[in-house]
Design a protein around this motif. Structure first.
Motif, PDB file in Angstrom:
ATOM      1  N   LEU A  23       0.834  -1.204   0.000  1.00  0.00           N
ATOM      2  CA  LEU A  23       0.000   0.000   0.000  1.00  0.00           C
ATOM      3  C   LEU A  23       0.869   1.255   0.000  1.00  0.00           C
ATOM      4  CD1 LEU A  23      -2.791   1.328   0.168  1.00  0.00           C
ATOM      5  CD2 LEU A  23      -2.593   1.181   2.652  1.00  0.00           C
ATOM      6  N   ALA A  24       1.905   1.282   0.840  1.00  0.00           N
ATOM      7  CA  ALA A  24       2.795   2.448   0.880  1.00  0.00           C
ATOM      8  C   ALA A  24       3.506   2.633  -0.461  1.00  0.00           C
ATOM      9  CB  ALA A  24       3.813   2.289   2.005  1.00  0.00           C
ATOM     10  N   GLY A  25       3.977   1.531  -1.055  1.00  0.00           N
ATOM     11  CA  GLY A  25       4.614   1.610  -2.374  1.00  0.00           C
ATOM     12  C   GLY A  25       3.633   2.064  -3.441  1.00  0.00           C
ATOM     13  N   GLY A  26       2.388   1.587  -3.356  1.00  0.00           N
ATOM     14  CA  GLY A  26       1.365   2.002  -4.312  1.00  0.00           C
ATOM     15  C   GLY A  26       1.067   3.480  -4.220  1.00  0.00           C
ATOM     16  N   VAL A  27       1.008   4.005  -3.002  1.00  0.00           N
ATOM     17  CA  VAL A  27       0.783   5.441  -2.820  1.00  0.00           C
ATOM     18  C   VAL A  27       1.954   6.232  -3.398  1.00  0.00           C
ATOM     19  CG1 VAL A  27       0.621   7.277  -1.070  1.00  0.00           C
ATOM     20  CG2 VAL A  27      -0.738   5.195  -0.825  1.00  0.00           C
ATOM     21  N   LEU A  28       3.171   5.766  -3.154  1.00  0.00           N
ATOM     22  CA  LEU A  28       4.358   6.449  -3.677  1.00  0.00           C
ATOM     23  C   LEU A  28       4.375   6.441  -5.206  1.00  0.00           C
ATOM     24  CD1 LEU A  28       7.081   7.806  -2.981  1.00  0.00           C
ATOM     25  CD2 LEU A  28       8.094   5.532  -3.173  1.00  0.00           C
ATOM     26  N   VAL A  29       4.113   5.287  -5.803  1.00  0.00           N
ATOM     27  CA  VAL A  29       4.095   5.188  -7.268  1.00  0.00           C
ATOM     28  C   VAL A  29       2.961   6.031  -7.844  1.00  0.00           C
ATOM     29  CG1 VAL A  29       3.728   3.593  -9.203  1.00  0.00           C
ATOM     30  CG2 VAL A  29       5.231   2.946  -7.336  1.00  0.00           C
ATOM     31  N   PHE A  30       1.807   6.029  -7.171  1.00  0.00           N
ATOM     32  CA  PHE A  30       0.681   6.848  -7.637  1.00  0.00           C
ATOM     33  C   PHE A  30       1.055   8.328  -7.638  1.00  0.00           C
ATOM     34  CE2 PHE A  30      -2.976   9.494  -6.502  1.00  0.00           C
ATOM     35  CZ  PHE A  30      -3.779   9.286  -7.615  1.00  0.00           C
ATOM     36  N   LEU A  31       1.672   8.794  -6.535  1.00  0.00           N
ATOM     37  CA  LEU A  31       2.053  10.204  -6.461  1.00  0.00           C
ATOM     38  C   LEU A  31       3.103  10.556  -7.507  1.00  0.00           C
ATOM     39  CD1 LEU A  31       2.137  10.711  -2.595  1.00  0.00           C
ATOM     40  CD2 LEU A  31       0.410  11.534  -4.210  1.00  0.00           C
ATOM     41  N   LEU A  32       4.078   9.673  -7.711  1.00  0.00           N
ATOM     42  CA  LEU A  32       5.077   9.925  -8.752  1.00  0.00           C
ATOM     43  C   LEU A  32       4.427   9.965 -10.135  1.00  0.00           C
ATOM     44  CD1 LEU A  32       8.099   7.735  -7.599  1.00  0.00           C
ATOM     45  CD2 LEU A  32       8.016  10.225  -7.795  1.00  0.00           C
ATOM     46  N   GLU A  33       3.496   9.061 -10.373  1.00  0.00           N
ATOM     47  CA  GLU A  33       2.811   9.005 -11.661  1.00  0.00           C
ATOM     48  C   GLU A  33       1.974  10.263 -11.896  1.00  0.00           C
ATOM     49  OE1 GLU A  33       1.056   8.058 -15.235  1.00  0.00           O
ATOM     50  OE2 GLU A  33       2.853   7.201 -14.336  1.00  0.00           O
ATOM     51  N   GLU A  34       1.259  10.687 -10.885  1.00  0.00           N
ATOM     52  CA  GLU A  34       0.361  11.842 -11.036  1.00  0.00           C
ATOM     53  C   GLU A  34       1.124  13.158 -11.199  1.00  0.00           C
ATOM     54  OE1 GLU A  34      -3.136  12.379 -11.140  1.00  0.00           O
ATOM     55  OE2 GLU A  34      -3.015  10.261 -11.704  1.00  0.00           O
ATOM     56  N   SER A  44      -3.515   4.777 -13.221  1.00  0.00           N
ATOM     57  CA  SER A  44      -2.633   4.957 -12.063  1.00  0.00           C
ATOM     58  C   SER A  44      -3.393   4.757 -10.749  1.00  0.00           C
ATOM     59  CB  SER A  44      -1.980   6.336 -12.092  1.00  0.00           C
ATOM     60  OG  SER A  44      -2.954   7.345 -11.981  1.00  0.00           O
ATOM     61  N   TYR A  45      -4.723   4.898 -10.767  1.00  0.00           N
ATOM     62  CA  TYR A  45      -5.518   4.674  -9.554  1.00  0.00           C
ATOM     63  C   TYR A  45      -5.497   3.213  -9.119  1.00  0.00           C
ATOM     64  CZ  TYR A  45      -7.267   9.420  -9.727  1.00  0.00           C
ATOM     65  OH  TYR A  45      -7.353  10.779  -9.709  1.00  0.00           O
ATOM     66  N   LEU A  46      -5.123   2.311 -10.014  1.00  0.00           N
ATOM     67  CA  LEU A  46      -5.001   0.898  -9.647  1.00  0.00           C
ATOM     68  C   LEU A  46      -3.895   0.685  -8.615  1.00  0.00           C
ATOM     69  CD1 LEU A  46      -5.489  -0.901 -13.064  1.00  0.00           C
ATOM     70  CD2 LEU A  46      -7.062  -0.817 -11.135  1.00  0.00           C
ATOM     71  N   PHE A  47      -2.882   1.577  -8.598  1.00  0.00           N
ATOM     72  CA  PHE A  47      -1.820   1.484  -7.601  1.00  0.00           C
ATOM     73  C   PHE A  47      -2.357   1.725  -6.192  1.00  0.00           C
ATOM     74  CE2 PHE A  47       0.936   2.690 -11.300  1.00  0.00           C
ATOM     75  CZ  PHE A  47       1.621   1.486 -11.359  1.00  0.00           C
ATOM     76  N   LEU A  48      -3.494   2.397  -6.080  1.00  0.00           N
ATOM     77  CA  LEU A  48      -4.131   2.619  -4.786  1.00  0.00           C
ATOM     78  C   LEU A  48      -5.213   1.580  -4.510  1.00  0.00           C
ATOM     79  CD1 LEU A  48      -4.624   6.491  -4.824  1.00  0.00           C
ATOM     80  CD2 LEU A  48      -2.845   5.187  -3.667  1.00  0.00           C
ATOM     81  N   ILE A  49      -6.019   1.282  -5.519  1.00  0.00           N
ATOM     82  CA  ILE A  49      -7.203   0.439  -5.326  1.00  0.00           C
ATOM     83  C   ILE A  49      -6.832  -1.004  -4.996  1.00  0.00           C
ATOM     84  CG2 ILE A  49      -9.222  -0.504  -6.503  1.00  0.00           C
ATOM     85  CD1 ILE A  49      -9.371   2.181  -8.037  1.00  0.00           C
ATOM     86  N   VAL A  50      -5.896  -1.585  -5.729  1.00  0.00           N
ATOM     87  CA  VAL A  50      -5.556  -3.003  -5.539  1.00  0.00           C
ATOM     88  C   VAL A  50      -4.994  -3.272  -4.139  1.00  0.00           C
ATOM     89  CG1 VAL A  50      -4.091  -4.882  -6.347  1.00  0.00           C
ATOM     90  CG2 VAL A  50      -5.320  -3.468  -8.000  1.00  0.00           C
ATOM     91  N   PRO A  51      -3.998  -2.515  -3.639  1.00  0.00           N
ATOM     92  CA  PRO A  51      -3.512  -2.788  -2.279  1.00  0.00           C
ATOM     93  C   PRO A  51      -4.573  -2.574  -1.204  1.00  0.00           C
ATOM     94  CG  PRO A  51      -1.916  -1.450  -3.460  1.00  0.00           C
ATOM     95  CD  PRO A  51      -3.152  -1.520  -4.304  1.00  0.00           C
ATOM     96  N   VAL A  52      -5.419  -1.558  -1.368  1.00  0.00           N
ATOM     97  CA  VAL A  52      -6.477  -1.323  -0.385  1.00  0.00           C
ATOM     98  C   VAL A  52      -7.461  -2.484  -0.373  1.00  0.00           C
ATOM     99  CG1 VAL A  52      -8.479   0.137   0.130  1.00  0.00           C
ATOM    100  CG2 VAL A  52      -6.271   1.183  -0.353  1.00  0.00           C
ATOM    101  N   LEU A  53      -7.841  -2.990  -1.536  1.00  0.00           N
ATOM    102  CA  LEU A  53      -8.754  -4.133  -1.599  1.00  0.00           C
ATOM    103  C   LEU A  53      -8.143  -5.381  -0.968  1.00  0.00           C
ATOM    104  CD1 LEU A  53     -10.400  -3.780  -5.128  1.00  0.00           C
ATOM    105  CD2 LEU A  53     -11.420  -3.332  -2.898  1.00  0.00           C
TER     106      LEU A  53
END
Length: 158
Positions: A23-34, A44-53
């Motif tokens: 989840l932390a890595g997904g948030v970091l990758v999402f922020l870098l992507e955005e 890029s929202y999949l980097f947040l949605i998948v770990p949370v699910l």
């Protein structure tokens, strides 16, 4: 009979840590992507949605540690989470003769044990335990032990 999956607690802690790091890595990758690369767009929202699910699925399955002891004249159930502050641990102990019936509900990701116990005030009380993290063999052993107790109780009533 004693049944416990307490020895698997380090595995569950590892899975929990791995999911939190994902989840932390997904948030970091999402922020870098955005804010930096902007290559993927809405994907890029999949980097947040998948770990949370995945994290939600892990915790919605219920308490990870289940302990059962039917040695002696009492039955003892313990059900707790690996992270103590997430949910209150359950601990019930009652004489074997009070066990009326039990039911194991087996859904795709969730397994529950419902135990009906006779009581003085209400007639019966239903206790609920989460057994999603038990193996099939452990569930079969639990079923066999509880069936023996219920059968013995029914023979004593007659």
């Amino acid at each position: 009979m004693r049944l416990s999956n307490r020895s698997k607690a380090p595995v569950y802690n590892f899975i929990n840590t791995l999911l939190l790091m994902t989840l932390a890595g997904g948030v970091l990758v999402f922020l870098l992507e955005e804010y930096r690369f902007n290559v993927l767009g809405k994907e890029s929202y999949l980097f947040l949605i998948v770990p949370v699910l995945l994290l939600l699925l892990f915790f919605l399955r219920g308490r990870q540690i289940f302990e059962y002891d039917s040695d002696g004249e009492a039955i003892n159930f313990k059900n707790r989470n690996i992270i103590p502050f997430l949910s209150k641990p359950l601990h019930d102990e009652f004489p074997k003769y009070k066990l009326v019936k039990y039911e194991i509900v087996n859904l795709p990701f969730i397994k529950r044990l419902y135990v009906t116990v006779s009581s003085k005030n209400n007639g019966t009380t239903m206790l609920k335990y989460e057994i999603s993290f038990l193996t099939k063999k452990e569930i079969n052993d639990l079923r066999l032990s509880l069936s023996k107790v219920v059968k013995a109780n029914n023979q004593n009533k007659d």
